[in-house]
Design an enzyme around this catalytic site. Structure first.
Site, PDB file in Angstrom:
ATOM      1  N   HIS A   1       0.761  -1.229   0.001  1.00 22.67           N
ATOM      2  CA  HIS A   1      -0.055  -0.055  -0.005  1.00 22.67           C
ATOM      3  C   HIS A   1       0.869   1.145  -0.113  1.00 22.67           C
ATOM      4  O   HIS A   1       0.131   2.366   0.079  1.00 22.67           O
ATOM      5  CB  HIS A   1      -1.053  -0.126   1.180  1.00 22.67           C
ATOM      6  CG  HIS A   1      -0.308   0.032   2.739  1.00 22.67           C
ATOM      7  ND1 HIS A   1      -0.834  -0.878   3.580  1.00 22.67           N
ATOM      8  CD2 HIS A   1       0.756   0.510   3.176  1.00 22.67           C
ATOM      9  CE1 HIS A   1       0.028  -0.834   4.579  1.00 22.67           C
ATOM     10  NE2 HIS A   1       0.865   0.069   4.238  1.00 22.67           N
TER      11      HIS A   1
ATOM     12  N   ASP B   1       6.732   4.260   1.032  1.00 27.47           N
ATOM     13  CA  ASP B   1       7.992   3.681   1.932  1.00 27.47           C
ATOM     14  C   ASP B   1       9.347   3.902   0.927  1.00 27.47           C
ATOM     15  O   ASP B   1      10.324   3.444   1.727  1.00 27.47           O
ATOM     16  CB  ASP B   1       7.936   2.266   2.005  1.00 27.47           C
ATOM     17  CG  ASP B   1       6.677   1.990   2.778  1.00 27.47           C
ATOM     18  OD1 ASP B   1       6.289   2.813   3.810  1.00 27.47           O
ATOM     19  OD2 ASP B   1       5.875   1.104   2.549  1.00 27.47           O
TER      20      ASP B   1
END
Length: 452
Positions: free
Chosen positions: A176, A261
């Site tokens: 995600h 990330d």
């Protein structure tokens, strides 16, 4: 064609209550899949029971009484499965933290250290890769036509390793992290329904290189925000923020924006030069140690929250979590595959169609793909800058290749070589000493024997 045939969705590692609840919530909000069976499997009976009870109560409260079953037996869970979600983390947070303490002792630190000071540390990946392959072999034997959907890390190494070795299996990875683009859109005062984008790369290293708002190129709007507002935002945002000083500096350097990330602690806090010491981190408003402490505290609080909510009949479960779709891609990809509803979804697969130019064809990439009843068709993306590809090879692709070479050959010397690729490693003796400390932890006997 939309159908009403019952389907079985199996969740391996279902003791994560909030993950399971989000899954059930999205199923309840997806009419095409309401007749599905969802089977939860976990080896921890207590956590499994809490997740099962919580999800049963949620479906009943919303009036969508799904067929939810539970088991501690993996083979039972896989019987008749059409979709398998792997969410397993072997060893839990304890395995991360004890290894990280040893890493700090030997001079390693958060910041670009993907295989040591990160949740994809090599001693975690060893058990995760083995578990991923064991589940895949069970799928081949028990339900060979099922889709194997990898949620558990390491997505990058796992997809690369398994898709190379078992190209016939219907395997895809989900993450995600790309959702960070919606934080950027919100800061730019854009409604998420009005944006489109490309965020190609490899897992935990993806970059916004195409951005449109209401059909028009939005990169000039991003540039304007960087020039006029980013500095003030970075001065007042929380530490290790996805739009803070560090990501903006990377954008200025490379011309594409790091998303999710890519640069935050959850993806390894790349790059190392922002993390060479406390004063440097303070300058960039980075604090990976604190970030992970808050992450662990929040995760443990969620476990208790789920346990309490599951058995507290004085409160409704629907008060715990809103009755609206989450941003997780699991149910959308299942609905698209099962019901032939075509949509574009960000996913992880091999680069065999050269979807990300410059990445090896037999290596994992994170890309947009058209998903429907016909399966998954990756979309070729706009090339990333050569400087970004160079960094991707050095800091992401090369270490994973070394790790897989060590894992496939049981070669301890290659494992030492992997540690020496860390940006904070200085000598071979440092790498050897750290590895011996890791292997001598009591619960790493199997790994120690494996690399003997």
């Amino acid at each position: 064609m939309k159908g009403k045939m019952k389907r079985k969705i199996s969740v391996i590692g279902a003791g994560s209550g909030m993950f399971s609840l989000n899954l059930i919530k999205d199923l309840c909000l997806t009419p095409n899949l309401r007749d599905s069976e969802i089977c939860f499997m976990d080896i921890d009976p207590e956590r499994l029971e809490a997740s099962y009870t919580l999800c049963k109560r949620y479906s009943e409260e919303t009036g969508v009484e799904l067929l939810i079953t539970k088991t501690t037996d993996r083979e039972e869970c896989l019987q008749g499965a059409d979709f398998i979600l792997n969410t397993v983390l072997i060893g839990g947070y304890k395995g991360w933290k004890e290894g990280w303490d040893l890493g700090k002792k030997w001079g390693y630190r958060f910041g670009g250290s993907m295989h040591i000071m990160h949740d994809e540390a090599f001693w975690i990946n060893f058990y995760q890769l083995r578990m991923m392959e064991e589940i895949l072999l069970d799928i081949k034997r028990i339900c060979p036509d099922a889709w194997y959907i990898m949620i558990a890390n390491p997505v990058m190494a796992g997809i690369t390793y398994l898709k190379r070795k078992y190209p016939e299996v219907k395997l895809v990875g989900l993450c995600h992290g790309f959702g960070g683009v919606y934080n950027l859109a919100r800061e730019l005062k854009m409604d998420r329904k009005d944006i489109s984008y490309e965020i190609p790369g490899v897992n935990h290293f993806v970059w916004l290189n195409s951005f449109r708002y209401k059909g028009e190129d939005a990169m000039p709007l991003l540039q304007k925000w960087v020039e006029e507002k980013a500095e003030e935002y970075g001065d007042h945002c929380k530490f290790s923020d996805g739009l803070g000083h560090k990501p903006v500096d990377l954008y200025k350097k490379y011309g594409v924006f790091p998303i999710g990330d890519t640069a935050n602690p959850g993806g390894g806090a790349w790059g190392s030069w922002y993390h060479t010491g406390p004063e440097v981190e303070k300058r960039w408003n980075e604090d990976p140690d604190r970030w992970f402490k808050e992450y662990f505290d929040s995760s443990m609080a969620s476990v208790e929250k789920v346990k309490n909510a599951a058995y507290d009949r004085t409160k409704k479960v629907t008060e715990l979590i809103p009755t609206e779709h989450s941003t997780e891609p699991m149910i959308p990809i299942i609905e698209s595959l099962a019901c032939d509803i075509e949509r574009v979804i960000i996913l992880n697969t091999l680069n065999d169609g050269e979807y990300v130019p410059g990445v090896p064809k037999d290596f994992e990439v994170e890309i947009p793909a058209v998903v429907s009843g016909r399966g998954i068709q990756g979309l070729r993306t706009k090339p990333l800058p050569k400087a970004v590809i160079s960094r991707m090879y050095r800091d992401r692709i090369a270490p994973v290749e070394m790790e897989l070479a060590a894992y496939s050959s049981h070669n301890k010397e290659l494992l030492i070589d992997l540690i020496m690729m860390d940006p904070f490693n200085r000598t071979k003796e440092q790498a050897e000493g750290f590895l011996e400390d890791i292997l001598n932890l009591p619960y790493h006997r199997e790994m120690k024997e494996y690399y003997k």
